[in-house]
Design an enzyme around this catalytic site. Structure first.
Site, PDB file in Angstrom:
ATOM      1  N   GLU A   1       0.835  -1.204   0.000  1.00 48.97           N
ATOM      2  CA  GLU A   1       0.000   0.000   0.000  1.00 48.97           C
ATOM      3  C   GLU A   1       0.874   1.260   0.000  1.00 48.97           C
ATOM      4  O   GLU A   1       0.399   2.350  -0.327  1.00 48.97           O
ATOM      5  CB  GLU A   1      -0.915  -0.005   1.238  1.00 48.97           C
ATOM      6  CG  GLU A   1      -2.329   0.426   0.916  1.00 48.97           C
ATOM      7  CD  GLU A   1      -3.317   0.179   2.045  1.00 48.97           C
ATOM      8  OE1 GLU A   1      -4.298  -0.539   1.803  1.00 48.97           O
ATOM      9  OE2 GLU A   1      -3.127   0.700   3.159  1.00 48.97           O
TER      10      GLU A   1
ATOM     11  N   HIS B   1       5.700 -26.614  -3.226  1.00 53.43           N
ATOM     12  CA  HIS B   1       4.919 -27.597  -3.973  1.00 53.43           C
ATOM     13  C   HIS B   1       3.755 -26.948  -4.722  1.00 53.43           C
ATOM     14  O   HIS B   1       2.850 -27.628  -5.191  1.00 53.43           O
ATOM     15  CB  HIS B   1       4.423 -28.692  -3.014  1.00 53.43           C
ATOM     16  CG  HIS B   1       5.567 -29.448  -2.398  1.00 53.43           C
ATOM     17  ND1 HIS B   1       5.965 -30.692  -2.811  1.00 53.43           N
ATOM     18  CD2 HIS B   1       6.437 -29.089  -1.421  1.00 53.43           C
ATOM     19  CE1 HIS B   1       7.021 -31.086  -2.109  1.00 53.43           C
ATOM     20  NE2 HIS B   1       7.317 -30.120  -1.252  1.00 53.43           N
TER      21      HIS B   1
ATOM     22  N   LYS C   1     -13.970   1.744  -3.470  1.00 50.88           N
ATOM     23  CA  LYS C   1     -15.015   2.161  -2.522  1.00 50.88           C
ATOM     24  C   LYS C   1     -16.083   2.981  -3.235  1.00 50.88           C
ATOM     25  O   LYS C   1     -17.279   2.758  -3.046  1.00 50.88           O
ATOM     26  CB  LYS C   1     -14.408   3.006  -1.391  1.00 50.88           C
ATOM     27  CG  LYS C   1     -13.540   2.203  -0.440  1.00 50.88           C
ATOM     28  CD  LYS C   1     -13.130   3.068   0.741  1.00 50.88           C
ATOM     29  CE  LYS C   1     -12.082   2.377   1.568  1.00 50.88           C
ATOM     30  NZ  LYS C   1     -11.439   3.264   2.530  1.00 50.88           N
TER      31      LYS C   1
HETATM   32  O1  PA5 Z   1      -2.921   1.256   6.121  1.00 52.88           O
HETATM   33  C1  PA5 Z   1      -3.981   1.832   6.009  1.00 52.88           C
HETATM   34  O2  PA5 Z   1      -4.107   3.054   6.237  1.00 52.88           O
HETATM   35  C2  PA5 Z   1      -5.237   1.068   5.625  1.00 52.88           C
HETATM   36  O3  PA5 Z   1      -4.945  -0.246   5.317  1.00 52.88           O
HETATM   37  C3  PA5 Z   1      -6.247   1.114   6.751  1.00 52.88           C
HETATM   38  O4  PA5 Z   1      -5.685   0.571   7.909  1.00 52.88           O
HETATM   39  C4  PA5 Z   1      -7.516   0.345   6.393  1.00 52.88           C
HETATM   40  O5  PA5 Z   1      -8.041   0.821   5.196  1.00 52.88           O
HETATM   41  C5  PA5 Z   1      -8.557   0.466   7.495  1.00 52.88           C
HETATM   42  O6  PA5 Z   1      -8.881   1.797   7.711  1.00 52.88           O
HETATM   43  P1  PA5 Z   1      -9.620   2.253   9.030  1.00 52.88           P
HETATM   44  O7  PA5 Z   1      -8.734   1.979  10.192  1.00 52.88           O
HETATM   45  O8  PA5 Z   1      -9.879   3.710   8.853  1.00 52.88           O
HETATM   46  O9  PA5 Z   1     -10.902   1.455   9.122  1.00 52.88           O
END
Ligand code: PA5
Length: 429
Positions: free
Chosen positions: A284, A305, A419
């Site tokens: 990310e 495997h 989203k």
């Molecule tokens: O690393 C990040 O910012 C994301 O993966 C969030 O943790 C994830 O989208 C969850 O978001 P939130 O804590 O606002 O529900």
């Protein structure tokens, strides 16, 4: 301390490419240290280690103990950075089969109806002695509005309210941003216990805040040792980050050379979820603007495997990163069998650690000969201190590497696209 060895990857990169990448990694480290890079308002994951909040650690440890002594089930309800870190540490340091303390369950990380339906029915089922299960729920969402988490929370909260009535608030712990978001409104209205996710720490960098520490403490893991492992790594890398800068430079050079996939591999099943956490942390952070090396996870020898064939002989688009635990953490060795009908007596007396290590060395040798650039990361032993060190090691690597790509590591604008489409299809107003 964590060690990294890039020699088996470095040989695939010529000196001038490496030196060019090395310059970028040096600059990236300076940007992180001086807060001059993009997204520098998100560097709180470094600050919490520079000035540890012992009172907060104590408060969370005590809460963990209290819940452990009462709960039969503890549910961690969150997605992405709001649960992967806790799961990684808990899976690495807990017994595979006999959990000492409450059963730890995960919810809010997808919208599979059957999973949640079965979880609800599991929670309602009485214990063997006929008494009801004592259930605690930790909902974790920095934004307080992520659909996967909010939906599971809605269903689980209803169950807890049915079970405990006016006392329900004692069974619900909310970890969320300081202000704003629907979760904060509910906390205000219902009096749930609240932990704050610091504004300047993003989800995937938040395992050492209450986001990860509350569930980890409830699982019976010593959070002070874990946290101070990370503090040790922080102090060491503030003094000398040569190893990490080299590793980031190498990964940058591999990126430049056109490799597109990094397989994070371990021979220890305990570390599979650590792989999942690294995958999210890097993925990310780096996967933006058409750049990045896609991080994926392999659990060996199981996946030799399934993926082994591709890694050995498929398209040469891969690099591989092995996470290795040096010291044995199991006593088990192979028994001698008089009839030797399985012809395995040549292994009698050898420990499983030794056999697994030979499988790892053989795999590294074969993959390296198959032209896969390999990085090796060594942890001395499997314990909370070393896992804490590993957490900061990969957080800092992520910061340096992604800055060296000239990308902001701390945002995730692309996640919004699914989203938007999903909310449109669901008819959200
Ligand atoms: O690393 C990040 O910012 C994301 O993966 C969030 O943790 C994830 O989208 C969850 O978001 P939130 O804590 O606002 O529900």
């Amino acid at each position: 301390m964590i060690k990294s060895d890039i020699s088996l990857a470095r040989k695939f990169i010529d000196d001038s490419t490496y030196l060019h990448s090395r310059k970028k990694a040096d600059q990236a480290l300076e940007q992180l240290r001086h807060g001059t890079g993009p997204g520098s308002e998100w560097l709180g994951w470094r600050d919490i280690l520079a000035e540890p909040n012992d009172a907060k650690l104590e408060q969370i440890s005590e809460l963990g103990e209290q819940i452990r002594s009462k709960a039969d089930v503890f549910i961690v309800c969150g997605i992405g950075g709001s649960y992967l870190g806790a799961k990684a540490v808990i899976d690495a340091l807990s017994d595979h089969f006999d959990q000492d303390g409450p059963e730890i369950l995960y919810a809010g990380h997808h919208m599979g109806g059957k999973y949640l339906e079965q979880m609800l029915s599991h929670l309602k089922k009485p214990k063997k002695d006929g008494s009801p299960k004592n259930i605690y729920l930790n909902v974790i969402s920095k934004s307080g509005s992520t659909l996967e988490t909010a939906l599971s929370f809605r269903m689980l909260r209803e169950l807890i309210e049915d079970l405990y009535g006016e006392e329900a608030y004692e069974h619900i712990i909310c970890t969320t941003g300081k202000e704003g978001g629907l979760l904060n409104e509910m906390i205000e209205a219902k009096g749930y216990r609240k932990f704050i996710v610091p504004d300047d720490v993003g989800g995937r960098f938040s395992v050492l805040t209450p986001v990860g520490l509350v569930p980890i403490a409830v699982a019976g893991i010593d959070i002070k040792t874990l946290f101070y492992g990370a503090v040790t790594a922080y102090n060491q890398f503030e003094e000398n980050a040569e190893d990490l800068v080299e590793y980031a430079a190498l990964r940058n050079a591999i990126h430049e050379s056109g490799k597109t996939i990094d397989v994070f591999a371990t021979f220890e099943p305990e570390l599979a979820s650590i792989g999942g956490w690294i995958q999210q942390l890097l993925g990310e952070s780096e996967g933006k603007e058409g750049k990045g090396i896609f991080p994926t996870v392999a659990s060996y020898s199981t996946d030799l495997h399934s993926l082994g064939q591709f890694i050995q002989q498929g398209q040469r688009s891969l690099m591989e990163t092995f996470i290795i635990i040096e010291k044995s953490f199991s006593e088990l060795s192979v028994n001698e069998l008089e009839e030797n009908d399985d012809k395995l007596n040549y292994l009698s007396g050898k420990s499983f650690h030794e056999i697994n290590a030979k499988a790892r060395e053989g795999t590294i040798e074969a993959h390296s000969e198959g032209a896969v650039p390999i990085v090796r990361i060594y942890l001395e032993a499997l314990n909370a201190e070393n896992i804490g060190q590993l957490i900061y090691f990969f957080e800092l690597l992520t910061g340096i590497f992604v800055y060296s790509l000239n990308v902001n590591p701390f945002n995730q604008p692309g996640v919004e696209d699914y989203k938007k489409a999903m909310y449109r299809l669901l008819g959200k107003h």
